[in-house]
Design a protein around this motif. Structure first.
Motif, PDB file in Angstrom:
ATOM      1  N   ASN A  92      -5.399  64.438  41.769  1.00  0.00           N
ATOM      2  CA  ASN A  92      -5.353  65.026  40.428  1.00  0.00           C
ATOM      3  C   ASN A  92      -6.202  64.227  39.446  1.00  0.00           C
ATOM      4  O   ASN A  92      -6.892  64.804  38.599  1.00  0.00           O
ATOM      5  CB  ASN A  92      -3.908  65.116  39.930  1.00  0.00           C
ATOM      6  CG  ASN A  92      -3.148  66.233  40.600  1.00  0.00           C
ATOM      7  OD1 ASN A  92      -3.717  67.251  40.967  1.00  0.00           O
ATOM      8  ND2 ASN A  92      -1.866  66.035  40.784  1.00  0.00           N
ATOM      9  N   ASN A  93      -6.155  62.897  39.551  1.00  0.00           N
ATOM     10  CA  ASN A  93      -6.974  62.066  38.673  1.00  0.00           C
ATOM     11  C   ASN A  93      -8.459  62.282  38.923  1.00  0.00           C
ATOM     12  O   ASN A  93      -9.258  62.344  37.983  1.00  0.00           O
ATOM     13  CB  ASN A  93      -6.617  60.586  38.848  1.00  0.00           C
ATOM     14  CG  ASN A  93      -5.276  60.238  38.254  1.00  0.00           C
ATOM     15  OD1 ASN A  93      -4.770  60.931  37.370  1.00  0.00           O
ATOM     16  ND2 ASN A  93      -4.680  59.171  38.735  1.00  0.00           N
ATOM     17  N   ILE A  94      -8.842  62.393  40.184  1.00  0.00           N
ATOM     18  CA  ILE A  94     -10.244  62.668  40.517  1.00  0.00           C
ATOM     19  C   ILE A  94     -10.662  64.006  39.928  1.00  0.00           C
ATOM     20  O   ILE A  94     -11.748  64.145  39.371  1.00  0.00           O
ATOM     21  CB  ILE A  94     -10.460  62.641  42.041  1.00  0.00           C
ATOM     22  CG1 ILE A  94     -10.335  61.206  42.564  1.00  0.00           C
ATOM     23  CG2 ILE A  94     -11.815  63.232  42.415  1.00  0.00           C
ATOM     24  CD1 ILE A  94     -10.260  61.109  44.080  1.00  0.00           C
ATOM     25  N   ASN A  95      -9.796  64.976  40.031  1.00  0.00           N
ATOM     26  CA  ASN A  95     -10.105  66.315  39.526  1.00  0.00           C
ATOM     27  C   ASN A  95     -10.303  66.329  38.008  1.00  0.00           C
ATOM     28  O   ASN A  95     -10.990  67.195  37.476  1.00  0.00           O
ATOM     29  CB  ASN A  95      -9.000  67.290  39.934  1.00  0.00           C
ATOM     30  CG  ASN A  95      -9.451  68.711  39.885  1.00  0.00           C
ATOM     31  OD1 ASN A  95     -10.564  69.023  40.281  1.00  0.00           O
ATOM     32  ND2 ASN A  95      -8.588  69.584  39.419  1.00  0.00           N
ATOM     33  N   GLU A  96      -9.735  65.349  37.299  1.00  0.00           N
ATOM     34  CA  GLU A  96      -9.859  65.283  35.843  1.00  0.00           C
ATOM     35  C   GLU A  96     -11.138  64.584  35.386  1.00  0.00           C
ATOM     36  O   GLU A  96     -11.486  64.633  34.207  1.00  0.00           O
ATOM     37  CB  GLU A  96      -8.645  64.562  35.249  1.00  0.00           C
ATOM     38  CG  GLU A  96      -7.365  65.344  35.406  1.00  0.00           C
ATOM     39  CD  GLU A  96      -6.147  64.573  34.938  1.00  0.00           C
ATOM     40  OE1 GLU A  96      -6.293  63.454  34.390  1.00  0.00           O
ATOM     41  OE2 GLU A  96      -5.032  65.088  35.118  1.00  0.00           O
ATOM     42  N   LEU A  97     -11.838  63.919  36.315  1.00  0.00           N
ATOM     43  CA  LEU A  97     -13.073  63.226  35.947  1.00  0.00           C
ATOM     44  C   LEU A  97     -14.151  64.216  35.519  1.00  0.00           C
ATOM     45  O   LEU A  97     -14.165  65.358  35.999  1.00  0.00           O
ATOM     46  CB  LEU A  97     -13.604  62.425  37.142  1.00  0.00           C
ATOM     47  CG  LEU A  97     -12.800  61.219  37.591  1.00  0.00           C
ATOM     48  CD1 LEU A  97     -13.368  60.682  38.903  1.00  0.00           C
ATOM     49  CD2 LEU A  97     -12.807  60.140  36.524  1.00  0.00           C
ATOM     50  N   PRO A  98     -15.066  63.770  34.676  1.00  0.00           N
ATOM     51  CA  PRO A  98     -16.231  64.623  34.387  1.00  0.00           C
ATOM     52  C   PRO A  98     -17.008  64.891  35.682  1.00  0.00           C
ATOM     53  O   PRO A  98     -16.978  64.067  36.615  1.00  0.00           O
ATOM     54  CB  PRO A  98     -17.061  63.767  33.418  1.00  0.00           C
ATOM     55  CG  PRO A  98     -16.097  62.782  32.846  1.00  0.00           C
ATOM     56  CD  PRO A  98     -15.066  62.538  33.913  1.00  0.00           C
ATOM     57  N   GLN A  99     -17.683  66.000  35.753  1.00  0.00           N
ATOM     58  CA  GLN A  99     -18.335  66.437  36.984  1.00  0.00           C
ATOM     59  C   GLN A  99     -19.276  65.376  37.556  1.00  0.00           C
ATOM     60  O   GLN A  99     -19.286  65.129  38.758  1.00  0.00           O
ATOM     61  CB  GLN A  99     -19.102  67.749  36.749  1.00  0.00           C
ATOM     62  CG  GLN A  99     -19.641  68.356  38.026  1.00  0.00           C
ATOM     63  CD  GLN A  99     -18.541  68.806  38.975  1.00  0.00           C
ATOM     64  OE1 GLN A  99     -17.587  69.446  38.564  1.00  0.00           O
ATOM     65  NE2 GLN A  99     -18.659  68.462  40.244  1.00  0.00           N
ATOM     66  N   ALA A 153     -20.254  61.547  42.002  1.00  0.00           N
ATOM     67  CA  ALA A 153     -20.585  60.203  42.478  1.00  0.00           C
ATOM     68  C   ALA A 153     -19.455  59.645  43.338  1.00  0.00           C
ATOM     69  O   ALA A 153     -19.698  59.054  44.403  1.00  0.00           O
ATOM     70  CB  ALA A 153     -20.872  59.278  41.294  1.00  0.00           C
ATOM     71  N   LEU A 154     -18.225  59.815  42.902  1.00  0.00           N
ATOM     72  CA  LEU A 154     -17.084  59.331  43.660  1.00  0.00           C
ATOM     73  C   LEU A 154     -16.981  60.038  45.004  1.00  0.00           C
ATOM     74  O   LEU A 154     -16.745  59.404  46.046  1.00  0.00           O
ATOM     75  CB  LEU A 154     -15.795  59.509  42.859  1.00  0.00           C
ATOM     76  CG  LEU A 154     -14.514  59.061  43.552  1.00  0.00           C
ATOM     77  CD1 LEU A 154     -14.577  57.584  43.925  1.00  0.00           C
ATOM     78  CD2 LEU A 154     -13.322  59.335  42.664  1.00  0.00           C
TER      79      LEU A 154
END
Length: 83
Positions: free
Chosen positions: A52-59, A64-65
């Protein structure tokens, strides 16, 4: 369905419908079909929070992640294949 066809397993959605359902639910067809590996990630609260945290990151940061994760996974699979 009102006539109970789904309950009797007489009507099944097409693969196109299943893909659309997975997209809407932001999951995979495999998860919807009960594949254990995908299901485990969604049952582990720590992993679910990370996803969920990854999904909230800017595109840009998410891309990159994910490239980094893909590299680690590729390396792991390669090492496993040659072990």
């Amino acid at each position: 369905m009102a006539d109970g066809l789904h309950e009797r397993d007489e009507v099944r959605p097409s693969i196109d419908v299943v893909v659309k359902i997975a997209d809407v639910l932001n999951t995979t067809v495999g998860y919807l079909l009960g594949e254990k590996n995908d299901a485990d990630a969604f049952q582990d609260p720590v992993m679910l929070k990370r996803l969920n945290n990854i999904n909230e990151l800017p595109q840009k940061e998410r891309d990159a992640l994910l490239l980094t994760i893909d590299a680690f996974l590729r390396d792991f699979k390669t090492k496993k294949a040659y072990a």
